[in-house]
Design a protein around this motif. Structure first.
Motif, PDB file in Angstrom:
ATOM      1  N   PHE A   8       0.812  -1.213   0.000  1.00 28.87           N
ATOM      2  CA  PHE A   8       0.000   0.000   0.000  1.00 28.87           C
ATOM      3  C   PHE A   8       0.849   1.268   0.000  1.00 28.87           C
ATOM      4  CE2 PHE A   8      -2.107   3.305   2.646  1.00 28.87           C
ATOM      5  CZ  PHE A   8      -3.156   3.616   1.789  1.00 28.87           C
ATOM      6  N   SER A   9       2.008   1.243   0.687  1.00 31.78           N
ATOM      7  CA  SER A   9       2.840   2.437   0.786  1.00 31.78           C
ATOM      8  C   SER A   9       4.304   2.039   0.799  1.00 31.78           C
ATOM      9  CB  SER A   9       2.502   3.210   2.074  1.00 31.78           C
ATOM     10  OG  SER A   9       3.366   4.313   2.251  1.00 31.78           O
ATOM     11  N   LYS A  10       5.155   2.928   0.266  1.00 31.13           N
ATOM     12  CA  LYS A  10       6.592   2.692   0.291  1.00 31.13           C
ATOM     13  C   LYS A  10       7.210   3.066   1.630  1.00 31.13           C
ATOM     14  CE  LYS A  10       7.239   3.386  -4.689  1.00 31.13           C
ATOM     15  NZ  LYS A  10       7.931   4.198  -5.735  1.00 31.13           N
ATOM     16  N   THR A  11       6.447   3.763   2.465  1.00 28.40           N
ATOM     17  CA  THR A  11       6.944   4.219   3.757  1.00 28.40           C
ATOM     18  C   THR A  11       5.920   3.930   4.843  1.00 28.40           C
ATOM     19  OG1 THR A  11       6.001   6.441   3.451  1.00 28.40           O
ATOM     20  CG2 THR A  11       8.275   6.092   2.690  1.00 28.40           C
ATOM     21  N   VAL A  12       6.363   3.996   6.081  1.00 27.77           N
ATOM     22  CA  VAL A  12       5.484   3.946   7.234  1.00 27.77           C
ATOM     23  C   VAL A  12       5.485   5.333   7.872  1.00 27.77           C
ATOM     24  CG1 VAL A  12       5.746   1.482   7.669  1.00 27.77           C
ATOM     25  CG2 VAL A  12       7.400   3.067   8.650  1.00 27.77           C
ATOM     26  N   PRO A  13       4.459   5.674   8.654  1.00 28.34           N
ATOM     27  CA  PRO A  13       3.392   4.821   9.163  1.00 28.34           C
ATOM     28  C   PRO A  13       2.272   4.590   8.161  1.00 28.34           C
ATOM     29  CG  PRO A  13       3.068   7.038   9.983  1.00 28.34           C
ATOM     30  CD  PRO A  13       4.379   7.054   9.216  1.00 28.34           C
ATOM     31  N   ILE A  14       1.578   3.478   8.413  1.00 27.53           N
ATOM     32  CA  ILE A  14       0.333   3.155   7.722  1.00 27.53           C
ATOM     33  C   ILE A  14      -0.712   2.885   8.798  1.00 27.53           C
ATOM     34  CG2 ILE A  14      -0.839   1.534   6.192  1.00 27.53           C
ATOM     35  CD1 ILE A  14       1.969   0.853   5.044  1.00 27.53           C
ATOM     36  N   LEU A  15      -1.877   3.454   8.638  1.00 23.60           N
ATOM     37  CA  LEU A  15      -2.973   3.219   9.574  1.00 23.60           C
ATOM     38  C   LEU A  15      -4.049   2.385   8.905  1.00 23.60           C
ATOM     39  CD1 LEU A  15      -4.433   3.976  12.322  1.00 23.60           C
ATOM     40  CD2 LEU A  15      -5.574   5.774  10.991  1.00 23.60           C
ATOM     41  N   ARG A  16      -4.445   1.311   9.569  1.00 19.48           N
ATOM     42  CA  ARG A  16      -5.650   0.578   9.164  1.00 19.48           C
ATOM     43  C   ARG A  16      -6.716   0.846  10.207  1.00 19.48           C
ATOM     44  NH1 ARG A  16      -8.248  -3.108   6.348  1.00 19.48           N
ATOM     45  NH2 ARG A  16      -6.549  -3.680   4.949  1.00 19.48           N
ATOM     46  N   ASP A  17      -7.840   1.367   9.753  1.00 19.47           N
ATOM     47  CA  ASP A  17      -8.983   1.617  10.619  1.00 19.47           C
ATOM     48  C   ASP A  17     -10.187   0.935   9.985  1.00 19.47           C
ATOM     49  OD1 ASP A  17     -10.650   2.580  12.597  1.00 19.47           O
ATOM     50  OD2 ASP A  17     -10.892   4.563  11.685  1.00 19.47           O
ATOM     51  N   GLY A  18     -10.487  -0.284  10.428  1.00 17.93           N
ATOM     52  CA  GLY A  18     -11.522  -1.057   9.759  1.00 17.93           C
ATOM     53  C   GLY A  18     -11.075  -1.404   8.357  1.00 17.93           C
ATOM     54  N   ASP A  19     -11.869  -0.990   7.371  1.00 13.92           N
ATOM     55  CA  ASP A  19     -11.524  -1.248   5.968  1.00 13.92           C
ATOM     56  C   ASP A  19     -10.712  -0.122   5.347  1.00 13.92           C
ATOM     57  OD1 ASP A  19     -12.872  -3.664   6.013  1.00 13.92           O
ATOM     58  OD2 ASP A  19     -14.780  -2.760   5.413  1.00 13.92           O
TER      59      ASP A  19
END
Length: 204
Positions: free
Chosen positions: A27-38
């Motif tokens: 989904f992304s080349k960097t962090v952070p990534i947030l998953r909130d439900g879908d």
């Protein structure tokens, strides 16, 4: 810090550099990534905007549109004035903390990004340490009037700047600031926020 500010429960999952392409199917080349439900959101600032818009009944991160756009200025200040000095002071420490595959990735990616070997970057670290406090004079003057950049209590602007100094704290040790420096005192207040959330990350 933003999730704690909003009073939201979350699970934090750290990843090595080389595993980031596997997160959420690239989904992304960097962090952070947030998953909130879908919902998936990348980038610290965009995550903060998402949290404020999605959970308006919880404490605000921006205090309105004016605070949001001014936080972009703080982000630019942090990235343009602080990130490179911190990089020079911390880069070898970061390298030495990594496992071998990530050390190889780190060397190659930083050579591509910075145009020189990490040892050459680190060689400039002592000079940056000597001048680092002066770079924070605009922050110091602001804190003369209020305890946080957000006023009487912190906003996302505080967490942006705190993130840069916390990055240094956990990789290369405390920021090179005197104990009685108002910026250092602000940093200590930020470490104490949310039941000492910042202090739970071990310092170098």
């Amino acid at each position: 810090m933003a999730l704690a500010h909003k009073g939201l429960d979350f699970v934090e999952r750290p990843y090595p550099f080389t595993a980031i392409p596997e997160i959420e199917e690239g989904f992304s080349k960097t962090v952070p990534i947030l998953r909130d439900g879908d919902r998936l959101v990348r980038d610290s600032f965009e995550i903060a905007v998402y949290l404020d818009e999605t959970y308006p009944d919880r404490p605000t991160l921006f205090g309105g549109e004016g605070g949001r756009v001014l936080s972009r200025f703080v982000e630019s200040f942090s990235q343009m004035v602080l990130h490179m000095p911190v990089t020079k002071m911390a880069i070898m420490h970061i390298h030495d903390m990594l496992d071998t595959p990530d050390q190889e990735y780190f060397r190659a990616s930083r050579l591509d990004r910075l145009g020189k070997e990490i040892e050459a970057v680190a060689a400039e670290g002592d000079a940056e340490r000597e001048t680092f406090a002066a770079r924070l004079e605009p922050v110091r003057r602001t804190l003369h009037f209020q305890p946080f950049l957000g006023g009487d209590s912190p906003l996302f602007a505080d967490y942006i700047l705190f993130g840069a100094l916390q990055w240094m704290r956990v990789t290369a040790g405390p920021p090179p600031l005197a104990a009685d420096d108002s910026v250092m005192q602000w940093f200590e207040r930020c470490l104490d926020l949310h039941d000492g959330l910042g202090r739970r990350v071990t310092a170098a």
